[in-house]
Scaffold this motif. Structure first.
Motif, short mmCIF file in Angstrom:
data_model
loop_
_atom_site.label_atom_id
_atom_site.label_comp_id
_atom_site.label_asym_id
_atom_site.label_seq_id
_atom_site.Cartn_x
_atom_site.Cartn_y
_atom_site.Cartn_z
N LEU A 165 13.50 0.15 -2.86
CA LEU A 165 12.32 0.36 -3.47
C LEU A 165 12.60 1.25 -4.70
O LEU A 165 12.56 2.36 -4.30
N VAL A 166 12.59 0.86 -5.76
CA VAL A 166 12.67 2.02 -6.91
C VAL A 166 10.93 1.89 -7.68
O VAL A 166 10.47 1.21 -7.93
N LEU A 167 10.80 3.24 -7.53
CA LEU A 167 9.50 3.82 -8.34
C LEU A 167 9.93 4.41 -9.52
O LEU A 167 10.57 5.38 -9.50
N GLU B 106 0.63 -1.01 0.04
CA GLU B 106 0.22 -0.07 0.13
C GLU B 106 0.90 1.37 -0.10
O GLU B 106 0.56 2.22 -0.73
N ILE B 107 1.97 1.15 0.66
CA ILE B 107 2.80 2.48 0.55
C ILE B 107 3.24 2.35 -0.48
O ILE B 107 3.64 3.71 -1.15
N SER B 108 3.83 1.40 -1.12
CA SER B 108 4.64 1.67 -2.58
C SER B 108 3.41 2.36 -3.67
O SER B 108 3.69 2.97 -4.43
N LYS B 109 2.29 1.78 -3.43
CA LYS B 109 1.19 2.30 -4.60
C LYS B 109 1.12 3.71 -4.17
O LYS B 109 0.74 4.43 -5.14
N ARG C 83 3.10 5.99 -2.67
CA ARG C 83 4.36 6.62 -3.19
C ARG C 83 4.49 6.80 -4.78
O ARG C 83 4.78 7.86 -5.30
N LEU C 84 3.86 5.70 -5.55
CA LEU C 84 3.95 5.88 -6.81
C LEU C 84 2.98 6.79 -7.37
O LEU C 84 3.21 7.27 -8.51
N ALA C 85 1.66 6.78 -6.68
CA ALA C 85 0.67 7.68 -6.79
C ALA C 85 1.11 9.17 -6.81
O ALA C 85 0.95 10.07 -7.47
N LEU C 86 2.01 9.63 -5.90
CA LEU C 86 2.45 10.68 -5.39
C LEU C 86 3.52 11.03 -6.18
O LEU C 86 3.51 12.22 -6.64
#
Length: 616
Positions: A290-292, A53-56, A58-61
């Protein structure tokens, strides 16, 4: 061998331990294992879900930051394109056929156009023009027009010659700021390159574009162009490492830091064109990152962000420690409750043990209170019943002991009476001889033998020969007083003469024949046969026959009012068992036939077994 020692050691410790200690220890161990497994599984599941959820988020941000932050690129490229397509600027740069004064004037006009564009444009550090059109004009005041030789030695200049425009890395200016620039070629009316316009931007200006988005610059952020090349790096490394991204302009436009996990090659290999996403990559030092990568902006530029995983999961770890603390606290509370519960369960057992020790000391009136559980209630009832039974048995033992003492006293007294009787009979016998009354003397002797054998010192079984002697004495006495004669015969197997049989079992049946036979011939014939029965059981069979009147019609042993026959039958079954006893029937030639079945008892050891009830 070692395994056996450990097993014996554990068994010894378990035997020495209390039940309450074992129960509480097992409960705590089981709860500890259960809590550990549940907490670990919950932490792993919660971490995985939270991380996703944090990754999603952060990706949206990051996508939102890309959309908002890259709006300035459009204005920068638009300003460069506006300058390149400005006809006035293009005409001012054509100085081949003008004089020196005209070139000075043209240079001032070009500088004015650049200053005006810089003023009306936001977020641009400076606008520079590189051209050889004014190389012959002396510079009277500082401006932003430089010869082409100034940038021809830069690493990006060759790439610019192959394109109309390009984002390029720049060296630090005089203020020490790290810059990035956008270079655009300006063509003349003949299609040749007459100048290069370079719009400089500081990294601080670019970073401010993303300042309104919190957490977007955590870790490291790469500005990636359309081809996947890293145009600029911004942000800090892992705070735990204390290192920062390099500011060398020669590296900011290349493949990045050699120690970096993500570089241009990785981006070109993993990042899909036109798509966003995230991926966990393991670093050289063992830490995961974590690579976004965001969705490309209008110019197909994007942001690539790397964040240490432990930084993202630090709140989760804190929550995990809190959950673990709560679990440990709950475990301690459950241990206390388990101890109290086990103590409540063990209390009836301790009470039972205490009452058992009192019972061992002789307190047979002790009792256990009924417990609140069915099992303990059964134990308490069993203990109370046992104590009650023991009390009853003790009273019975006391009564039997008292009766035994009384019987022993009576036996001692009774031993004196036969002794006195024997002496009296012996005195009568000798007095009868003095008066030459031989028949009276003979009767006295027979009566004395009869009494001695009948009493037998209190024994219940006597030898067969003694029983036969007892029967002869009785017949001899009756022959002296009865008006008819008695013919008594014996047929005895010599092998059974020394066997043991219950005493006084022949006399009652001979007496019945004498009293109730009434033979018609005037002579009563009584025959006694003793032999060993054939079969699997070594029994003794005794048959007593006479020539009397026989049994009355419908006569049964159970209906007889006499005590002699029933007494013999009951004594035989009491001593020898239900298989043995007495049977009466009419003889084949008249009279009565009595059949007595007895076990063959040859030795004193066998006799003791029968008397103790171990046979039969």
């Amino acid at each position: 061998m070692r395994k056996g020692r450990w097993s014996s050691f554990i068994n010894q410790k378990l035997q020495q331990s209390k039940l309450s200690t074992l129960m509480v220890t097992c409960f705590i161990a089981f709860n500890l294992l259960l809590v550990s497994v549940v907490v670990w599984l919950a932490y792993q599941s919660f971490s995985a879900v939270t991380f996703a959820e944090i990754s999603k988020a952060r990706l949206a941000l990051l996508n939102e930051s890309t959309r908002r932050g890259f709006d300035f690129i459009t204005s920068v490229t638009g300003n460069a394109y506006a300058l390149a397509s400005n006809r006035e600027l293009s005409s001012l740069l054509e100085t081949m056929e003008t004089g020196r004064l005209s070139q000075i004037h043209q240079r001032r006009e070009v500088s004015r156009i650049l200053d005006h564009t810089l003023v009306v444009s936001e977020g641009i550090t400076s606008i520079e023009l590189y051209t050889d059109a004014f190389n012959g004009v002396a510079v009277t005041m500082p401006d932003r027009i430089f010869p082409v030789d100034t940038i021809s030695g830069d690493s990006w200049f060759d790439a610019l010659e192959q394109a109309d425009a390009a984002w390029v890395p720049l060296r630090k200016n005089e203020s020490g700021q790290s810059l990035i620039g956008y270079a655009q070629r300006i063509f003349d009316s003949r299609g040749g390159t007459v100048a290069y316009v370079l719009i400089r931007l500081s990294r601080a200006d670019i970073v401010r574009r993303f300042a309104d988005m919190p957490m977007v610059l955590d870790g490291k952020v790469l500005l990636v162009d359309t081809a996947g090349n890293v145009v600029m790096q911004m942000g800090e490394a892992d705070p735990a490492e204390g290192s920062k991204w390099p500011d060398d302009p020669n590296t900011s436009g290349g493949d990045g830091d050699s120690s970096s996990i993500v570089d241009s090659a990785w981006i070109q290999e993993h990042v899909q064109r036109g798509e966003d996403g995230f991926e966990v990559v393991s670093g050289q030092s063992g830490g995961s990152q974590l690579v976004l990568y965001s969705r490309p902006a209008m110019l197909q530029w994007r942001l690539v962000q790397t964040i240490p995983v432990h930084m993202l999961l630090s709140p989760v770890r804190q929550a995990g420690w809190q959950i673990l603390g709560i679990a440990v606290l709950g475990l301690l509370c459950s241990a206390v409750l388990a101890y109290l519960f086990v103590r409540r369960i063990i209390c009836p057992l301790r009470q039972l043990i205490k009452r058992m020790r009192q019972l061992e000391k002789g307190d047979f009136n002790t009792r256990v209170q009924l417990s609140f559980t069915e099992e303990y209630a059964h134990l308490a009832y069993g203990f109370n019943h046992m104590a009650s039974q023991l009390t009853t048995l003790m009273e019975q033992v006391k009564d039997e002991s008292r009766a035994k003492r009384e019987a022993q006293t009576g036996l001692l007294e009774a031993q004196i009476k036969p002794h006195f009787l024997y002496n009296t009979l012996d005195m009568i016998h000798w007095r009868a001889l003095d008066y030459e009354a031989k028949d009276i003397s003979r009767m006295i002797v027979q009566l004395s033998k009869l009494l001695r054998i009948g009493l037998s010192g209190g024994r219940l079984f006597i030898r067969v020969r003694d029983e036969l002697e007892h029967a002869r004495c009785y017949v001899s006495i009756q022959s002296e007083r009865l008006p008819f004669s008695i013919q008594y015969q014996e047929q005895i197997d010599p092998c059974i003469r020394s066997c043991y049989i219950p005493k006084i079992i022949l006399q009652p049946f001979i007496e019945n024949a004498v009293m109730h036979g009434h033979p018609e011939e005037g002579t009563l014939r009584i025959q006694v046969h003793m032999h060993e029965a054939e079969g699997s059981h070594p029994d003794i069979v005794i048959r007593i026959t006479d020539n009397g009147q026989g049994l009355p019609e419908g006569w049964k042993v159970e209906d007889t009012c006499g005590i002699g026959v029933r007494n013999v039958h009951q004594r035989i079954q009491l001593y020898c068992g239900k298989r043995y006893g007495v049977q009466l029937s009419d003889g084949e030639l008249g009279g009565v036939e009595v059949t007595i079945t007895l076990p063959r008892i040859e030795t004193d050891e066998q006799l003791n077994l029968w008397l103790d009830g171990e046979k039969g």
